[in-house]
Design an enzyme around this catalytic site. Structure first.
Site, PDB file in Angstrom:
ATOM      1  N   ASP A 182       0.834  -1.199   0.000  1.00 45.27           N
ATOM      2  CA  ASP A 182       0.000   0.000   0.000  1.00 45.27           C
ATOM      3  C   ASP A 182       0.873   1.255   0.000  1.00 45.27           C
ATOM      4  O   ASP A 182       1.938   1.265  -0.612  1.00 45.27           O
ATOM      5  CB  ASP A 182      -0.916  -0.042   1.242  1.00 45.27           C
ATOM      6  N   HIS A 226      -3.503   6.045   3.891  1.00 42.35           N
ATOM      7  CA  HIS A 226      -4.339   4.937   3.438  1.00 42.35           C
ATOM      8  C   HIS A 226      -3.851   3.590   3.984  1.00 42.35           C
ATOM      9  O   HIS A 226      -4.635   2.778   4.504  1.00 42.35           O
ATOM     10  CB  HIS A 226      -4.354   4.921   1.914  1.00 42.35           C
ATOM     11  N   SER A 531     -11.233  -0.489  -0.830  1.00 42.77           N
ATOM     12  CA  SER A 531      -9.993  -0.524  -0.050  1.00 42.77           C
ATOM     13  C   SER A 531     -10.249  -0.909   1.397  1.00 42.77           C
ATOM     14  O   SER A 531      -9.410  -1.527   2.046  1.00 42.77           O
ATOM     15  CB  SER A 531      -9.325   0.855  -0.051  1.00 42.77           C
TER      16      SER A 531
END
Length: 806
Positions: A182, A226, A531
């Site tokens: 990620d 994220h 996600s």
């Protein structure tokens, strides 16, 4: 590298596709016959005529270590290094300016290189090169929500899928390693530091062993959070508890500033995660290409073959079919769609004085149904607190009252939290612009929202001395777990597979983030997107491996799919289609306790394209009996509507001994003359013991209804030459390109047809245009509409795109 534009009237911001599927021939010999020269395969949208630097992924004919192992061969890093070095040396000998970036040997045999697009043909001709792929851009699969911080108590999704039941049974993910591929992870977050050891993973962006998120002061782009949010959903253990709170984490930063990256780092991250001993990997990233994702797909497939459970998000381009994006299109990885948790809908009326009406009043959010309904108990004073900063409450008595707050400046949830801290029992937040602002589940106090106009009415009431308000809040109806509109749908073009495989919560998911504020560095936030769904599944896989350490990747995937909860669309009252929900929403306790595993967990029978008569295809699946006794299984296959023309023939029943597996063969007979073109969804129902398993299935009659056109481009190639073309997933029998005026934001009059062709190849078509129309008139520079017509198998499509002629 460039992105394909899939909707009309959007600026085409990236570089153009260029035709790569042409026949190469030598100059005519003395006999007049052209001799074809051997070259490697070329995939994807790569500009072969451009002199600009282009990064590509090169696959070698020499097999990777893992591929060779699974084929019963011996392969070594030394041999691969030698073979790769030979190809690189030859490339450097024939191309003046080439840079080698990443080198791969474990799951994928090859390297990434940057060279001019017009030099790629030389690369294709080098012995030992098997294929060349584009270096596709990936971004995080998350949709920002309208607030920045939340209470950790709002973490509801892990218990909803049954994670707490697994914890109570003693399964917490201990001893299982999950790789987060990620934007990096803030491994210093108090909720996450327990999950990391001395070795934390690798940063492929900055090429070091510190896979931390992009900080706020990085000159290359925006900060990121994220990967930390994803990691918290998997394994947080502090203010919130992730799905597998005792799992070990490794972080691989493959997406850099702003949350974007490319294939070369994603493949490298997958390889390293497997070599570092990960049991599971999570890829909450993607793009909009509905195609098997070439190099990344190869790496994921071999990672699964090597025993690493690969979980990936399905994309956020729903709700239409065919919107799944890579790597969600991967054949073997577990692709995950997004759901919203169940909620109750309430109506809300507010009253201040006779003659005043507030038609826009709606429930915005609340900490619980009881607290919301408690507002009906009586009359309250309401107090204007401006924007709702803590200072706005100073000197004002809010105890037992309602806070009237304006939208703006900072997060809704913080406004509600400030109201609660001041003693308020509720809040009204009015918009600061025209229109309605969003719902925000989980507010600290019951909160009603209104438009700006109704908020101004409330302010005028206070000015006139009317400072009391009452509520009439009534239950309207419940809504169960639903598929999020943004969740991408299948099928997958070219492989015709059902995607997603499963679904999991992905709306308003609370998890850990770095705040990038030195004064208060650790926080929580609610994001939404596939996600957020994928790490729920990665965490669930960790619990399954904790409980069943002898399970393989297919066992984990099948357990999650076979025991998923079928979701009902509240609009239709029917089950969501397979290509919307996959096998359903995961339920961890059911997966842990299953006595039967059916592999694969879904079936696509592919295309049936005979003009007349019957076409028969043979398929099979495996039943594994996990119980301690022999089980007799029965089968029933039904397609939606029971269409005449589809017959599935298999055994009526099958006896499988305890602890054994057995294959089940069946024939599918399709009479296309009795069926309309399109895709048909069905279910294979397997009953054995006390368990009933529904295996989703799909088949296509005729050419599937995938979009004939998914993008178009126009780019200047040189003096008086422009590359014009379109992306065609299935090719086209006829394709035409028309130019229209672009007039004040809309399509103007027709100008000319600049190209018409037959038998255009898949996946894209391109031609050179001289920039003129109507027999030699030079089309002026500026914005124009490029309209593309394509026809394939009787299906026509006409799409328009805004392009710029330089």
């Amino acid at each position: 590298m460039h992105k394909l534009i899939t909707k009309p009237f959007i600026w085409f911001l990236a570089l153009a596709l260029v035709l790569s599927t042409f026949s190469m021939g030598a100059f005519a010999n003395s006999g007049g016959k052209a001799e074809e020269l051997p070259i490697a395969e070329l995939f994807g949208d790569i500009e072969l005529s451009s002199s600009k630097p282009t990064t590509v992924i090169v696959e070698l004919t020499e097999e990777s270590i893992v591929e060779a192992k699974h084929k019963g061969k011996n392969q070594t890093k030394t041999n691969l290094q030698s073979k790769r070095g030979q190809v690189i040396s030859q490339l450097e000998a024939v191309v003046n300016d080439v840079e080698i970036n990443q080198e791969y040997d474990y799951l994928f045999s090859g390297f990434s290189a940057e060279l001019a697009g017009n030099e790629i043909l030389k690369l294709l001709s080098i012995p030992g090169v098997k294929a060349v792929y584009p270096n596709v851009e990936y971004t995080v699969d998350a949709i920002s929500v309208d607030w920045d911080a939340v209470n950790p108590e709002m973490m509801e999704s892990a218990p909803f899928i049954g994670a707490d039941d697994a914890w109570d049974a003693g399964f917490t993910g201990e001893g299982v390693t999950v790789a987060i591929i990620d934007t990096g992870v803030d491994y210093t977050h108090p909720d996450l530091e327990h999950a990391f050891g001395e070795y934390k993973g690798w940063d492929f962006v900055d090429k070091d062993n510190d896979p931390q998120e992009t900080p706020a002061d990085d000159p290359r782009g925006d900060s990121t959070n994220h990967g930390t949010h994803v990691a918290g959903t998997v394994a947080a253990n502090g203010g919130i508890k992730g799905v597998a709170p005792d799992a070990t984490l490794l972080a691989y930063r493959v997406l850099g500033p702003g949350g974007s990256g490319s294939t070369e780092n994603v493949v490298a991250g997958i390889e390293r995660a497997v070599q570092d001993g990960a049991d599971i990997m999570n890829l909450s990233l993607g793009n909009t290409l509905n195609n098997p994702d070439w190099a990344t797909s190869i790496a994921l497939d071999w990672a699964m073959a090597e025993g690493v459970v690969a979980v990936t998000s399905n994309g956020n381009s729903g709700p239409d079919n065919w919107t799944v994006g890579s790597p969600g299109t991967s054949r073997d990885a577990i692709s995950v769609g997004a759901t919203r948790l169940p909620y109750n809908v309430y109506t809300s009326d507010i009253f201040t004085s006779e003659g005043m009406d507030y038609p826009s009043a709606k429930v915005m959010g609340h900490p619980g149904d009881d607290e919301l309904l408690a507002l009906n108990a009586g009359e309250y004073e309401f107090v204007d607190v401006g924007l709702g900063f803590p200072a706005d409450f100073e000197g004002k008595d809010l105890e037992g009252k309602i806070a009237l707050i304006s939208r703006g400046e900072f997060a809704f949830v913080d406004k509600a939290e400030n109201a609660k801290n001041a003693g308020a029992v509720g809040a009204i937040i009015y918009n600061n612009v025209a229109g309605e602002h969003p719902d925000v589940p989980g507010m600290a106090v019951p909160t009603i929202k209104t438009t700006l106009a109704d908020g101004e009415k409330l302010l005028s009431e206070l000015e006139n001395g009317n400072n009391t308000i009452s509520f009439n809040i009534e239950f309207a109806y419940p809504v169960g777990e639903t598929i999020a509109d943004f969740s991408s749908r299948g099928p997958v073009a070219l492989t015709w597979m059902i995607k997603p495989d499963v679904s999991a919560p992905g709306v308003n998911i609370v998890s850990t983030i770095p705040t990038h504020d030195p004064e208060d560095p650790y926080g929580y936030s609610a994001f939404q997107g596939t996600s957020m769904s994928a790490p729920h599944v990665a965490g669930a896989a960790a619990l399954l491996l904790d409980a069943h350490p002898d399970w393989g990747v297919d066992d984990v995937k099948s357990a999650l799919m076979n025991t998923a909860e079928d979701l009902i669309d509240p609009v239709t009252g029917n089950s969501y289609p397979h290509n919307t929900q996959g096998a359903g929403s995961i339920r961890i306790p059911n997966a842990l306790e299953t006595d039967t595993l059916v592999t694969p967990g879904s079936h696509s029978f592919g295309k049936f394209v005979k003009e007349s008569g019957r076409q028969v295809e043979r398929q099979s699946f495996t039943i594994k009996n996990l119980s301690n006794k022999r089980v007799r299984y029965s089968f029933d296959v039904e397609f939606e509507g029971n269409p005449d023309g589809i017959k599935v023939m298999t055994s009526n029943n099958l006896n499988v001994p305890a602890g054994k597996s057995q294959n089940v063969n069946f024939n599918v007979q399709v009479d296309t003359s009795k069926l309309d073109p399109g895709f048909y969804e069905g279910s294979i129902t397997i009953t054995g013991g006390n368990q009933v398993i529904e295996v989703p299935t799909i088949l296509f009659v005729g050419e599937p209804d995938y979009p004939r056109i998914t993008g178009a481009f126009m780019e200047k190639e040189g003096d008086g030459e422009y590359a014009v073309g379109a992306y065609l997933p299935g090719g086209a029998e006829v394709i035409e390109y028309d130019i229209y005026f672009f007039d004040n934001g809309s399509i103007g009059g027709f100008v000319d047809t600049i190209g018409a062709f037959e038998d255009a190849p898949s996946p894209y078509h391109e031609f050179l245009w001289d920039g003129t129309v109507q027999g030699g008139i030079d089309l002026p520079s500026g914005d124009w509409v490029l309209a593309v017509y394509a026809e394939k198998a009787g299906v026509q499509e006409y799409k328009a795109y805004l392009v710029t002629k330089e």
